[in-house]
Write a protein that holds these residues in place. Structure first.
Motif, PDB file in Angstrom:
ATOM      1  N   ARG A 260      42.057  33.893  30.841  1.00  0.00           N
ATOM      2  CA  ARG A 260      42.248  34.964  31.816  1.00  0.00           C
ATOM      3  C   ARG A 260      42.893  36.132  31.082  1.00  0.00           C
ATOM      4  O   ARG A 260      43.794  35.941  30.261  1.00  0.00           O
ATOM      5  CB  ARG A 260      43.136  34.499  32.965  1.00  0.00           C
TER       6      ARG A 260
ATOM      7  N   HIS B  77      44.542  40.128  31.325  1.00  0.00           N
ATOM      8  CA  HIS B  77      45.066  41.255  32.097  1.00  0.00           C
ATOM      9  C   HIS B  77      45.100  42.471  31.187  1.00  0.00           C
ATOM     10  O   HIS B  77      45.625  42.404  30.072  1.00  0.00           O
ATOM     11  CB  HIS B  77      46.469  40.988  32.639  1.00  0.00           C
TER      12      HIS B  77
ATOM     13  N   ASP C  70      37.831  50.544  34.866  1.00  0.00           N
ATOM     14  CA  ASP C  70      37.125  49.752  35.868  1.00  0.00           C
ATOM     15  C   ASP C  70      35.626  50.047  35.797  1.00  0.00           C
ATOM     16  O   ASP C  70      34.799  49.129  35.763  1.00  0.00           O
ATOM     17  CB  ASP C  70      37.674  50.063  37.260  1.00  0.00           C
TER      18      ASP C  70
ATOM     19  N   HIS D  93      35.575  41.283  37.070  1.00  0.00           N
ATOM     20  CA  HIS D  93      36.920  41.827  36.956  1.00  0.00           C
ATOM     21  C   HIS D  93      37.324  42.455  38.280  1.00  0.00           C
ATOM     22  O   HIS D  93      36.494  42.668  39.156  1.00  0.00           O
ATOM     23  CB  HIS D  93      36.983  42.871  35.837  1.00  0.00           C
ATOM     24  N   ALA D  94      38.603  42.723  38.421  1.00  0.00           N
ATOM     25  CA  ALA D  94      39.123  43.370  39.621  1.00  0.00           C
ATOM     26  C   ALA D  94      40.422  44.067  39.289  1.00  0.00           C
ATOM     27  O   ALA D  94      41.111  43.712  38.331  1.00  0.00           O
ATOM     28  CB  ALA D  94      39.362  42.340  40.724  1.00  0.00           C
ATOM     29  N   ARG D  95      40.743  45.032  40.095  1.00  0.00           N
ATOM     30  CA  ARG D  95      42.067  45.632  39.995  1.00  0.00           C
ATOM     31  C   ARG D  95      43.069  44.584  40.436  1.00  0.00           C
ATOM     32  O   ARG D  95      42.784  43.769  41.319  1.00  0.00           O
ATOM     33  CB  ARG D  95      42.151  46.870  40.858  1.00  0.00           C
ATOM     34  N   LEU D  96      44.218  44.584  39.851  1.00  0.00           N
ATOM     35  CA  LEU D  96      45.204  43.548  40.099  1.00  0.00           C
ATOM     36  C   LEU D  96      45.515  43.386  41.586  1.00  0.00           C
ATOM     37  O   LEU D  96      45.602  42.270  42.090  1.00  0.00           O
ATOM     38  CB  LEU D  96      46.484  43.836  39.309  1.00  0.00           C
TER      39      LEU D  96
ATOM     40  N   ALA E  36      42.691  41.359  43.211  1.00  0.00           N
ATOM     41  CA  ALA E  36      42.183  40.239  42.422  1.00  0.00           C
ATOM     42  C   ALA E  36      42.209  38.926  43.187  1.00  0.00           C
ATOM     43  O   ALA E  36      43.103  38.658  43.976  1.00  0.00           O
ATOM     44  CB  ALA E  36      42.974  40.092  41.128  1.00  0.00           C
TER      45      ALA E  36
ATOM     46  N   GLU F 112      38.885  36.364  39.528  1.00  0.00           N
ATOM     47  CA  GLU F 112      38.220  37.036  38.418  1.00  0.00           C
ATOM     48  C   GLU F 112      38.956  36.748  37.110  1.00  0.00           C
ATOM     49  O   GLU F 112      40.186  36.718  37.093  1.00  0.00           O
ATOM     50  CB  GLU F 112      38.177  38.556  38.644  1.00  0.00           C
TER      51      GLU F 112
ATOM     52  N   THR G  54      41.673  41.154  34.983  1.00  0.00           N
ATOM     53  CA  THR G  54      42.308  42.063  35.931  1.00  0.00           C
ATOM     54  C   THR G  54      42.743  43.320  35.202  1.00  0.00           C
ATOM     55  O   THR G  54      43.022  43.294  34.001  1.00  0.00           O
ATOM     56  CB  THR G  54      43.534  41.424  36.621  1.00  0.00           C
TER      57      THR G  54
ATOM     58  N   GLY H 248      45.509  46.511  35.644  1.00  0.00           N
ATOM     59  CA  GLY H 248      46.675  46.973  36.391  1.00  0.00           C
ATOM     60  C   GLY H 248      47.354  48.137  35.709  1.00  0.00           C
ATOM     61  O   GLY H 248      47.131  48.403  34.533  1.00  0.00           O
TER      62      GLY H 248
ATOM     63  N   PRO I   6      51.125  41.111  36.239  1.00  0.00           N
ATOM     64  CA  PRO I   6      50.123  40.099  36.577  1.00  0.00           C
ATOM     65  C   PRO I   6      50.754  38.740  36.861  1.00  0.00           C
ATOM     66  O   PRO I   6      51.898  38.480  36.498  1.00  0.00           O
ATOM     67  CB  PRO I   6      49.247  40.041  35.327  1.00  0.00           C
TER      68      PRO I   6
END
Length: 140
Positions: free
Chosen positions: A34, A36, A48, A62-65, A68, A71, A74, A76, A82
Motif C-alpha cells: 500500500r 501513500h 490524481d 487510487h483515491a484521495r485519502l 479512500a 485502494e 492514496t 494526501g 494516512p
C-alpha cells in the motif's frame, strides 16, 4: 527500522517528479504494497489526474485519502496522515512527523532541488535510518 530511498532525477520540472512518482507507486502497488503519496495542496488534483493516465496502459487504483477505501494508493496533503504504514512517497515540503512508522519512505529530488534533498538526507542520517541513493538517468 524505516528504509529511506532517495531518487535523484536529472529533470528540473515538477511534472517529471510526478510522473516518476506514478511509476514508483505502480511498482510498489503491483508488488502488493500500500502506498501513500504526500504532496502539497496545489498538486493533489494534478497528481490524481496523472495517476489515471500514466504510465500508459497501466491502471492503478487510487483515491484521495479522505475518500479512500481499499485502494492500494492514496494521495494526501501535507496535513493529512494516512492510516497504513507500508510505503510513503514524500513530495511535500519537509519530513513529516509520522514518517518513521512506515516500512519505506521515498524522497524524489529534482536536479534543481539538490540542496533541499541534501538537508533531508542529513536529517535522516542523523536519526540513524538506513539510506539508499539512486541516481537516475533516462528513467522514462
Amino acid at each position: 527500522m524505516t528504509r529511506i530511498d532517495f531518487y535523484i532525477l536529472p529533470d528540473v520540472d515538477e511534472i517529471a517528479r510526478r510522473r516518476f512518482t506514478c511509476r514508483l507507486a505502480h511498482k510498489a502497488a503491483t508488488s502488493g504494497k500500500r502506498v501513500h503519496i504526500r504532496t502539497t495542496d496545489s498538486a493533489v488534483d494534478d497528481l490524481d489526474g496523472l495517476l489515471w493516465e500514466y504510465p500508459t496502459q497501466h491502471f492503478l487504483p487510487h483515491a484521495r485519502l479522505a475518500d479512500a477505501g481499499l485502494e492500494p494508493v492514496t494521495i494526501g496533503t501535507e496535513d493529512e496522515e494516512p492510516t497504513h504504514d507500508e510505503v510513503l512517497i514524500n513530495l511535500g515540503a519537509g519530513i513529516p512527523g509520522f514518517f518513521n512508522r512506515f516500512e519505506r519512505v521515498s524522497e524524489i529530488v529534482l536536479a534543481n532541488q539538490r540542496a533541499t534533498g541534501r538537508e533531508q538526507y542529513r536529517r535522516y542520517r542523523e536519526g540513524g535510518y538506513p539510506l539508499f541513493h539512486h541516481e537516475l538517468d533516462n528513467w522514462e
